[in-house]
Design a protein around this motif. Sequence first.
Motif, PDB file in Angstrom:
ATOM      1  N   PRO A 186     -68.458  -5.651  -6.885  1.00 12.68           N
ATOM      2  CA  PRO A 186     -68.265  -7.073  -5.906  1.00 12.68           C
ATOM      3  C   PRO A 186     -68.058  -6.890  -4.288  1.00 12.68           C
ATOM      4  O   PRO A 186     -66.705  -5.964  -4.172  1.00 12.68           O
ATOM      5  N   VAL A 187     -68.199  -7.522  -3.725  1.00 12.19           N
ATOM      6  CA  VAL A 187     -68.196  -7.484  -2.528  1.00 12.19           C
ATOM      7  C   VAL A 187     -67.710  -8.909  -2.122  1.00 12.19           C
ATOM      8  O   VAL A 187     -68.063  -9.866  -2.555  1.00 12.19           O
ATOM      9  N   LYS A 188     -66.382  -9.263  -0.868  1.00 14.93           N
ATOM     10  CA  LYS A 188     -65.835  -9.967  -0.162  1.00 14.93           C
ATOM     11  C   LYS A 188     -67.398 -10.393   0.887  1.00 14.93           C
ATOM     12  O   LYS A 188     -67.053  -9.303   2.005  1.00 14.93           O
ATOM     13  N   VAL A 189     -67.999 -11.310   0.663  1.00 17.79           N
ATOM     14  CA  VAL A 189     -68.906 -10.960   2.001  1.00 17.79           C
ATOM     15  C   VAL A 189     -68.804 -11.795   3.641  1.00 17.79           C
ATOM     16  O   VAL A 189     -67.967 -12.644   3.752  1.00 17.79           O
ATOM     17  N   ALA A 190     -68.181 -10.928   4.584  1.00 19.34           N
ATOM     18  CA  ALA A 190     -68.583 -11.524   5.946  1.00 19.34           C
ATOM     19  C   ALA A 190     -69.994 -11.981   6.695  1.00 19.34           C
ATOM     20  O   ALA A 190     -69.638 -13.162   7.203  1.00 19.34           O
ATOM     21  N   LEU A 191     -71.112 -11.730   6.746  1.00 18.00           N
ATOM     22  CA  LEU A 191     -72.026 -11.506   7.428  1.00 18.00           C
ATOM     23  C   LEU A 191     -73.180 -10.933   6.644  1.00 18.00           C
ATOM     24  O   LEU A 191     -73.007  -9.919   5.863  1.00 18.00           O
TER      25      LEU A 191
ATOM     26  N   TYR B  27     -62.403  -6.322   0.970  1.00 17.66           N
ATOM     27  CA  TYR B  27     -62.357  -6.527   2.450  1.00 17.66           C
ATOM     28  C   TYR B  27     -63.727  -6.767   3.475  1.00 17.66           C
ATOM     29  O   TYR B  27     -64.610  -7.364   2.235  1.00 17.66           O
ATOM     30  N   ALA B  28     -63.971  -7.449   4.406  1.00 19.84           N
ATOM     31  CA  ALA B  28     -65.120  -8.252   4.977  1.00 19.84           C
ATOM     32  C   ALA B  28     -66.543  -6.881   4.338  1.00 19.84           C
ATOM     33  O   ALA B  28     -66.612  -5.726   5.111  1.00 19.84           O
TER      34      ALA B  28
ATOM     35  N   GLY C 180     -66.863  -5.518   9.741  1.00 23.72           N
ATOM     36  CA  GLY C 180     -66.590  -5.240   8.606  1.00 23.72           C
ATOM     37  C   GLY C 180     -66.669  -3.105   7.913  1.00 23.72           C
ATOM     38  O   GLY C 180     -67.421  -2.522   8.899  1.00 23.72           O
ATOM     39  N   ILE C 181     -67.189  -3.132   6.887  1.00 23.49           N
ATOM     40  CA  ILE C 181     -67.857  -2.432   5.634  1.00 23.49           C
ATOM     41  C   ILE C 181     -69.450  -2.625   5.630  1.00 23.49           C
ATOM     42  O   ILE C 181     -69.515  -3.434   5.435  1.00 23.49           O
ATOM     43  N   ALA C 182     -69.892  -1.609   6.383  1.00 20.44           N
ATOM     44  CA  ALA C 182     -71.817  -1.886   5.875  1.00 20.44           C
ATOM     45  C   ALA C 182     -72.267  -0.650   5.171  1.00 20.44           C
ATOM     46  O   ALA C 182     -71.559   0.220   4.809  1.00 20.44           O
TER      47      ALA C 182
ATOM     48  N   PHE D 133     -80.057  -9.665  -2.370  1.00 21.68           N
ATOM     49  CA  PHE D 133     -79.204  -8.894  -1.726  1.00 21.68           C
ATOM     50  C   PHE D 133     -78.765  -6.919  -1.313  1.00 21.68           C
ATOM     51  O   PHE D 133     -79.553  -7.123  -3.312  1.00 21.68           O
ATOM     52  N   LEU D 134     -78.716  -6.824  -0.757  1.00 22.86           N
ATOM     53  CA  LEU D 134     -78.920  -5.034  -1.539  1.00 22.86           C
ATOM     54  C   LEU D 134     -77.899  -4.965  -2.411  1.00 22.86           C
ATOM     55  O   LEU D 134     -77.431  -5.150  -1.641  1.00 22.86           O
ATOM     56  N   PRO D 135     -77.571  -4.594  -3.380  1.00 21.02           N
ATOM     57  CA  PRO D 135     -76.446  -4.008  -5.019  1.00 21.02           C
ATOM     58  C   PRO D 135     -75.920  -3.849  -4.198  1.00 21.02           C
ATOM     59  O   PRO D 135     -76.321  -2.038  -3.465  1.00 21.02           O
ATOM     60  N   TRP D 136     -74.623  -3.188  -3.949  1.00 24.09           N
ATOM     61  CA  TRP D 136     -73.133  -2.528  -3.589  1.00 24.09           C
ATOM     62  C   TRP D 136     -73.280  -1.629  -5.079  1.00 24.09           C
ATOM     63  O   TRP D 136     -72.265  -1.247  -5.634  1.00 24.09           O
TER      64      TRP D 136
END
Length: 125
Positions: free
Chosen positions: A32-37, A4-5, A54-56, A17-20
């Motif tokens: 792991p994230v798919k970075v959109a912005l 997901y974005a 996207g998801i934030a 980056f702030l970790p998820w």
Amino acid sequence: MRHYACLVLRYPTDGRFLPWGFVRDGVQFDAPVKVALISDDIDVLAQMAVNGGGIARLASFVAGPLIDKQALVPLFAEDCCHGAHAVPEPMQVYACVTDRQAFTSKVRAFVSHLEGCLADAGMAG
């Protein structure tokens, strides 16, 4: 999250980056994230999410009012995890002083006030 974005916060102080972070069966992991912005402004990320960008991962004081207005939908609410087997890891909050002498009674009172606010918001651990 890698499909997901994702709208990612970059710390302005050091560029990290702030970790998820999530917890599954008592074990912490960073998804792991798919970075959109990428932005160093949480309000920009919130508005991008509101507008379908996207998801934030947002702090509750930012996301809460937007969720209340139904502008955002929480993905990991306590009562509904959409079949997820992991829950978001709470964010850490730290208070730092330059040295012990800077930890005055005023600073101590302020930190105590913050602890109370975090506890009221369900963020104290």
